[in-house]
Design a protein around this motif. Structure first.
Motif, PDB file in Angstrom:
ATOM      1  N   GLU A   8       0.824  -1.200   0.000  1.00 39.05           N
ATOM      2  CA  GLU A   8       0.000   0.000   0.000  1.00 39.05           C
ATOM      3  C   GLU A   8       0.862   1.256   0.000  1.00 39.05           C
ATOM      4  OE1 GLU A   8      -3.542   2.105   2.664  1.00 39.05           O
ATOM      5  OE2 GLU A   8      -2.757   0.133   3.203  1.00 39.05           O
ATOM      6  N   ALA A   9       1.970   1.229   0.779  1.00 38.95           N
ATOM      7  CA  ALA A   9       2.852   2.389   0.850  1.00 38.95           C
ATOM      8  C   ALA A   9       3.554   2.632  -0.477  1.00 38.95           C
ATOM      9  CB  ALA A   9       3.888   2.187   1.957  1.00 38.95           C
ATOM     10  N   GLN A  10       3.654   1.572  -1.303  1.00 41.76           N
ATOM     11  CA  GLN A  10       4.344   1.698  -2.581  1.00 41.76           C
ATOM     12  C   GLN A  10       3.499   2.429  -3.623  1.00 41.76           C
ATOM     13  OE1 GLN A  10       7.427   0.588  -3.951  1.00 41.76           O
ATOM     14  NE2 GLN A  10       8.047   0.531  -1.821  1.00 41.76           N
ATOM     15  N   ILE A  11       2.198   2.527  -3.418  1.00 44.07           N
ATOM     16  CA  ILE A  11       1.331   3.183  -4.388  1.00 44.07           C
ATOM     17  C   ILE A  11       1.442   4.695  -4.206  1.00 44.07           C
ATOM     18  CG2 ILE A  11      -1.028   3.469  -5.190  1.00 44.07           C
ATOM     19  CD1 ILE A  11      -1.624   0.681  -4.063  1.00 44.07           C
ATOM     20  N   PRO A  12       1.919   5.422  -5.226  1.00 48.81           N
ATOM     21  CA  PRO A  12       2.066   6.876  -5.073  1.00 48.81           C
ATOM     22  C   PRO A  12       0.718   7.560  -4.859  1.00 48.81           C
ATOM     23  CG  PRO A  12       3.309   6.068  -6.975  1.00 48.81           C
ATOM     24  CD  PRO A  12       2.411   4.954  -6.536  1.00 48.81           C
ATOM     25  N   ARG A  13       0.670   8.446  -3.880  1.00 50.05           N
ATOM     26  CA  ARG A  13      -0.551   9.176  -3.594  1.00 50.05           C
ATOM     27  C   ARG A  13      -0.623  10.410  -4.494  1.00 50.05           C
ATOM     28  NH1 ARG A  13      -1.410  10.122   2.729  1.00 50.05           N
ATOM     29  NH2 ARG A  13      -3.432  10.782   1.868  1.00 50.05           N
ATOM     30  N   PRO A  14      -1.763  10.681  -5.109  1.00 50.25           N
ATOM     31  CA  PRO A  14      -1.886  11.881  -5.940  1.00 50.25           C
ATOM     32  C   PRO A  14      -1.790  13.137  -5.087  1.00 50.25           C
ATOM     33  CG  PRO A  14      -4.014  10.818  -5.689  1.00 50.25           C
ATOM     34  CD  PRO A  14      -3.013   9.882  -5.102  1.00 50.25           C
ATOM     35  N   SER A  15      -0.993  14.089  -5.547  1.00 43.14           N
ATOM     36  CA  SER A  15      -0.807  15.334  -4.811  1.00 43.14           C
ATOM     37  C   SER A  15      -0.520  16.456  -5.794  1.00 43.14           C
ATOM     38  CB  SER A  15       0.330  15.203  -3.790  1.00 43.14           C
ATOM     39  OG  SER A  15       1.561  14.928  -4.446  1.00 43.14           O
ATOM     40  N   ALA A  16      -0.481  17.668  -5.289  1.00 39.05           N
ATOM     41  CA  ALA A  16      -0.246  18.830  -6.142  1.00 39.05           C
ATOM     42  C   ALA A  16       0.566  19.863  -5.386  1.00 39.05           C
ATOM     43  CB  ALA A  16      -1.569  19.441  -6.608  1.00 39.05           C
ATOM     44  N   SER A  17       1.345  20.636  -6.133  1.00 39.49           N
ATOM     45  CA  SER A  17       2.183  21.668  -5.543  1.00 39.49           C
ATOM     46  C   SER A  17       2.167  22.884  -6.457  1.00 39.49           C
ATOM     47  CB  SER A  17       3.611  21.153  -5.352  1.00 39.49           C
ATOM     48  OG  SER A  17       4.387  22.035  -4.588  1.00 39.49           O
ATOM     49  N   LEU A  18       2.210  24.086  -5.865  1.00 39.42           N
ATOM     50  CA  LEU A  18       2.036  25.308  -6.637  1.00 39.42           C
ATOM     51  C   LEU A  18       3.242  26.235  -6.498  1.00 39.42           C
ATOM     52  CD1 LEU A  18       0.302  27.076  -8.406  1.00 39.42           C
ATOM     53  CD2 LEU A  18      -0.995  27.788  -6.387  1.00 39.42           C
ATOM     54  N   VAL A  19       3.830  26.582  -7.637  1.00 38.39           N
ATOM     55  CA  VAL A  19       4.936  27.530  -7.702  1.00 38.39           C
ATOM     56  C   VAL A  19       4.339  28.893  -8.040  1.00 38.39           C
ATOM     57  CG1 VAL A  19       7.168  28.069  -8.765  1.00 38.39           C
ATOM     58  CG2 VAL A  19       6.415  25.674  -8.578  1.00 38.39           C
ATOM     59  N   ILE A  20       4.295  29.796  -7.070  1.00 41.14           N
ATOM     60  CA  ILE A  20       3.689  31.108  -7.265  1.00 41.14           C
ATOM     61  C   ILE A  20       4.785  32.148  -7.467  1.00 41.14           C
ATOM     62  CG2 ILE A  20       2.252  32.905  -6.243  1.00 41.14           C
ATOM     63  CD1 ILE A  20       0.758  30.784  -4.740  1.00 41.14           C
ATOM     64  N   VAL A  21       4.695  32.884  -8.575  1.00 44.66           N
ATOM     65  CA  VAL A  21       5.672  33.913  -8.919  1.00 44.66           C
ATOM     66  C   VAL A  21       5.004  35.277  -8.791  1.00 44.66           C
ATOM     67  CG1 VAL A  21       7.291  34.750 -10.671  1.00 44.66           C
ATOM     68  CG2 VAL A  21       6.715  32.305 -10.572  1.00 44.66           C
ATOM     69  N   ASN A  22       5.620  36.190  -8.025  1.00 48.81           N
ATOM     70  CA  ASN A  22       5.030  37.517  -7.885  1.00 48.81           C
ATOM     71  C   ASN A  22       5.657  38.508  -8.866  1.00 48.81           C
ATOM     72  OD1 ASN A  22       7.478  38.369  -6.792  1.00 48.81           O
ATOM     73  ND2 ASN A  22       6.727  38.536  -4.695  1.00 48.81           N
ATOM     74  N   ALA A  23       5.263  39.764  -8.756  1.00 51.02           N
ATOM     75  CA  ALA A  23       5.698  40.784  -9.715  1.00 51.02           C
ATOM     76  C   ALA A  23       7.188  41.079  -9.630  1.00 51.02           C
ATOM     77  CB  ALA A  23       4.907  42.075  -9.495  1.00 51.02           C
ATOM     78  N   ARG A  24       7.838  40.642  -8.539  1.00 46.65           N
ATOM     79  CA  ARG A  24       9.279  40.861  -8.388  1.00 46.65           C
ATOM     80  C   ARG A  24      10.089  39.613  -8.723  1.00 46.65           C
ATOM     81  NH1 ARG A  24       7.642  44.516  -4.061  1.00 46.65           N
ATOM     82  NH2 ARG A  24       7.770  42.938  -2.436  1.00 46.65           N
ATOM     83  N   ASN A  25       9.450  38.664  -9.399  1.00 46.94           N
ATOM     84  CA  ASN A  25      10.103  37.402  -9.761  1.00 46.94           C
ATOM     85  C   ASN A  25      10.510  36.595  -8.533  1.00 46.94           C
ATOM     86  OD1 ASN A  25       9.850  37.453 -12.535  1.00 46.94           O
ATOM     87  ND2 ASN A  25      11.820  38.439 -12.889  1.00 46.94           N
ATOM     88  N   GLU A  26       9.802  36.793  -7.437  1.00 44.71           N
ATOM     89  CA  GLU A  26      10.031  35.993  -6.237  1.00 44.71           C
ATOM     90  C   GLU A  26       9.050  34.822  -6.227  1.00 44.71           C
ATOM     91  OE1 GLU A  26      11.287  39.629  -3.230  1.00 44.71           O
ATOM     92  OE2 GLU A  26       9.171  39.157  -3.563  1.00 44.71           O
ATOM     93  N   ILE A  27       9.466  33.739  -5.604  1.00 43.08           N
ATOM     94  CA  ILE A  27       8.664  32.520  -5.564  1.00 43.08           C
ATOM     95  C   ILE A  27       8.312  32.185  -4.119  1.00 43.08           C
ATOM     96  CG2 ILE A  27       8.753  30.024  -5.960  1.00 43.08           C
ATOM     97  CD1 ILE A  27      10.331  30.596  -8.490  1.00 43.08           C
TER      98      ILE A  27
END
Length: 304
Positions: A8-27
């Motif tokens: 069961e632990a071997q089955i990858p869990r679906p997930s998501a991650s967000l890279v947010i870039v602002n007006a100063r090119n900061e993340i």
């Protein structure tokens, strides 16, 4: 004696991650609690596991988790005139959502808010290597501010009041950093990254030059998202023995050992410390990610 992960632990869990870039090119980066059982002390992009009770897509997962972990909400008001929720209301909502006392979709509907899923650009998928105790299949996205409507802080360092379910904390702070500054801190040992974060930050550092985000830079990131890069599914594999400096070699699809042309390098050299946390990540990628990705070397994305 090392234990073998269960099936069961071997089955990858679906997930998501967000890279947010602002007006100063900061993340936007969040700092995981050093006492956490997994990836303690690491700096990551906000994100987490798909929750079938709250999410109807991985884009919603990314937006919900970003709200929970940083207080930044990517959503538009459908009220006329638009309604802006006060910080106190946003904090109360994110705490309740994190502790499962309030459904994220219910919160949006009650406040006539629409999650800004169309601002999210696919930006690679990553699968945790086989034999890891916990495995994830993570869809990364990129979004730009201020094009994406948002509530909450949007620049600089920010010490957040983090939800505390069961007396613990997932993350202890959130702040915006330019990719070059983040990588410089990593090289000096001030912060730590895992390979996916180092890979994406290195990629974006080559595009987000300077401290003002430009239309041309956004167009380049959008081109990557629409092209083969944005749809790469990366499943790292260890290659043989460590190199002469004792670094583990992790190969990615497209490497000459993983279906790529002879001489093609798509790999990282990593030094691994306590609890599997990397203290060094060196990317080796000798092809143009806009024009020279060999799609046949990459797996068809798994159904999540």
């Amino acid at each position: 004696m090392a234990t073998t992960p269960s099936a069961e632990a071997q089955i990858p869990r679906p997930s998501a991650s967000l890279v947010i870039v602002n007006a100063r090119n900061e993340i936007l980066l969040v700092h995981r609690n050093p006492q956490a059982r997994h990836f303690g002390g690491v700096h990551v992009f906000p994100g987490g596991n798909f929750d079938k009770k709250q999410d109807d897509s991985l884009a919603i997962t990314a937006i919900r988790e970003t709200f929970e972990e940083s207080g930044l909400l990517l959503a538009s008001s459908s009220s006329v005139p638009p309604v802006t929720l006060p910080d106190a209301s946003l904090d109360e909502a994110r705490f309740k959502i994190h502790s499962q006392k309030l459904n994220f979709q219910t919160f949006l509907a009650e406040n006539r808010l629409t999650a800004d899923i169309y601002s999210l650009l696919p930006f690679t998928q990553w699968i945790t290597p086989v034999n890891a105790l916990r495995r994830f299949h993570t869809q990364f996205f990129v979004a730009f501010l201020p094009a994406a409507p948002s509530a909450g802080f949007s620049s600089g360092e920010k010490q957040e009041r983090i939800p505390k379910p069961d007396g613990g904390q997932e993350v202890v702070s959130a702040r915006f950093l330019h990719p070059e500054d983040a990588l410089a801190e990593f090289r000096k040992g001030k912060i730590t990254f895992m390979p996916p974060q180092a890979y994406l930050l290195t990629t974006l550092a080559g595009i987000l030059q300077g401290r003002t985000n430009t239309p041309e830079q956004r167009h380049l990131v959008e081109a990557l998202s629409r092209g083969a890069f944005g749809h790469m599914v990366i499943n790292p594999r260890r290659l043989g023995t460590p190199d002469e400096n004792g670094r583990t070699i992790l190969t990615y699809e497209g490497d000459e050992t993983r279906g790529g042309s002879k001489g093609r390098l798509h790999r990282v050299l990593v030094k691994v410390g306590k609890a599997g946390i990397t203290s060094e990540v060196v990317l080796q990628r000798n092809f143009d990610i806009f024009t020279e990705i060999e799609p046949e070397a990459f797996s068809v994305p798994s159904k999540l």
